[in-house]
Scaffold this motif. Structure first.
Motif, PDB file in Angstrom:
ATOM      1  N   GLY A   1       0.815  -1.210   0.000  1.00 38.89           N
ATOM      2  CA  GLY A   1       0.000   0.000   0.000  1.00 38.89           C
ATOM      3  C   GLY A   1       0.848   1.258   0.000  1.00 38.89           C
ATOM      4  N   TYR A   2       1.990   1.224   0.694  1.00 41.88           N
ATOM      5  CA  TYR A   2       2.839   2.410   0.731  1.00 41.88           C
ATOM      6  C   TYR A   2       3.514   2.648  -0.610  1.00 41.88           C
TER       7      TYR A   2
ATOM      8  N   PHE B   1       2.484   2.158  -3.650  1.00 45.82           N
ATOM      9  CA  PHE B   1       1.622   2.804  -4.634  1.00 45.82           C
ATOM     10  C   PHE B   1       0.985   4.091  -4.087  1.00 45.82           C
ATOM     11  N   ASN B   2       0.395   4.026  -2.900  1.00 42.97           N
ATOM     12  CA  ASN B   2      -0.248   5.214  -2.344  1.00 42.97           C
ATOM     13  C   ASN B   2       0.773   6.260  -1.911  1.00 42.97           C
TER      14      ASN B   2
ATOM     15  N   LYS C   1       1.920   8.126  -4.935  1.00 41.58           N
ATOM     16  CA  LYS C   1       0.863   9.032  -5.386  1.00 41.58           C
ATOM     17  C   LYS C   1       0.816  10.282  -4.502  1.00 41.58           C
ATOM     18  N   ARG C   2       0.974  10.104  -3.190  1.00 43.61           N
ATOM     19  CA  ARG C   2       0.970  11.258  -2.279  1.00 43.61           C
ATOM     20  C   ARG C   2       2.170  12.163  -2.512  1.00 43.61           C
TER      21      ARG C   2
END
Length: 93
Positions: A39-40, A42-43, A46-47
């Protein structure tokens, strides 16, 4: 751990409560960080990409001020800088 008889002495016995259901899960069945790295990746990317424009401008301004100040400081401490900042009519120092 059950309280000892000395700790319970003098305390009235309470009746067992009805209608309260308590659920629990084995600590071996829990996976607190399951998928955290995925999750980190990809997210997090993006962040960071979304906030990059807000970070680049202050960093560029700060670097510009720093480089201007450094070059101006070197100029003021050079021979040409001393001559340029020396007051007119005061004579040689």
């Amino acid at each position: 751990m059950r309280p000892s008889s000395a700790a319970r002495s003098g305390m009235p016995e309470r009746p067992k409560q009805k209608g309260i259901i308590q659920y629990s899960m084995s600590p071996f069945r829990q996976r607190a960080f399951a998928g955290a790295l995925h999750g980190y990746i990809f997210n997090g990317y993006k962040r960071i990409a979304a906030n990059l424009p807000y970070c680049i401008l202050p960093i560029a301004i700060g670097y510009g001020v720093y480089s201007w100040g450094k070059s101006h400081y070197e100029y003021l401490n050079s021979k040409a800088g001393h001559l340029a900042t020396m007051g007119h009519g005061e004579g040689d120092h």
